[in-house]
Design a protein around this motif. Structure first.
Motif, PDB file in Angstrom:
ATOM      1  N   LYS A   1     -12.678  -0.547  12.104  1.00  0.00           N
ATOM      2  CA  LYS A   1     -12.450  -0.150  10.716  1.00  0.00           C
ATOM      3  C   LYS A   1     -11.528   1.070  10.606  1.00  0.00           C
ATOM      4  O   LYS A   1     -10.998   1.342   9.547  1.00  0.00           O
ATOM      5  N   ALA A   2     -11.378   1.826  11.679  1.00  0.00           N
ATOM      6  CA  ALA A   2     -10.533   3.021  11.661  1.00  0.00           C
ATOM      7  C   ALA A   2      -9.658   3.052  12.909  1.00  0.00           C
ATOM      8  O   ALA A   2      -9.937   3.767  13.865  1.00  0.00           O
ATOM      9  N   PRO A   3      -8.568   2.254  12.926  1.00  0.00           N
ATOM     10  CA  PRO A   3      -7.733   2.184  14.133  1.00  0.00           C
ATOM     11  C   PRO A   3      -7.036   3.502  14.475  1.00  0.00           C
ATOM     12  O   PRO A   3      -6.700   3.744  15.610  1.00  0.00           O
TER      13      PRO A   3
END
Length: 134
Positions: free
Chosen positions: A110-112
């Motif tokens: 969800k948070a690359p």
């Protein structure tokens, strides 16, 4: 003259230091050993305090440069340290470890962008001109 207990301590310290230094290049090992022993003797975690405790061989700023920009991998050193600690713990005994995001890479689908590490110590250097040009 050293007592038998002091000889055992020095032998173990020598073995541990040599074991850890094998994670580094032969050129970096002496610098590491100086900083390691200086840090142990000073009781502080700062390079400056470690150097003030020992008789160091290189220029003062060489040690700071080696720590911040040297050609060595902290993960190799951390791996050797974990191997050393685990070799001294009896079989079957649990070793509690506290690892922060410096040693464990962050990851999330969800948070690359969380894999991007910002180096807070890298600040702009130099002089800034005042608005009036002075």
């Amino acid at each position: 003259m050293l007592t038998s207990d002091q000889k055992v301590i020095l032998r173990e310290l020598s073995l541990y230091t040599t074991f850890l230094a094998k994670a580094l290049s032969p050129l970096a090992a002496p610098t590491f050993c100086e900083l390691l022993l200086g840090g142990m003797l000073s009781g502080e975690g700062f390079v400056t305090q470690a150097l003030l405790t020992i008789h160091y061989e290189n220029f003062w700023n060489s040690y700071h440069h080696w720590v911040s920009q040297g050609k060595w991998r902290w993960r190799n050193l951390a791996h050797r340290l974990i191997l050393l600690v685990s070799s001294k713990v009896p079989d079957g005994q649990t070793i509690p470890l506290i690892l922060d995001d410096l040693t464990l890479e962050r990851c999330s689908d969800k948070a690359p962008a969380c894999r991007i590490h910002h180096q807070h110590s890298k600040k702009k250097r130099g002089f800034y001109r005042l608005a009036d040009g002075k």
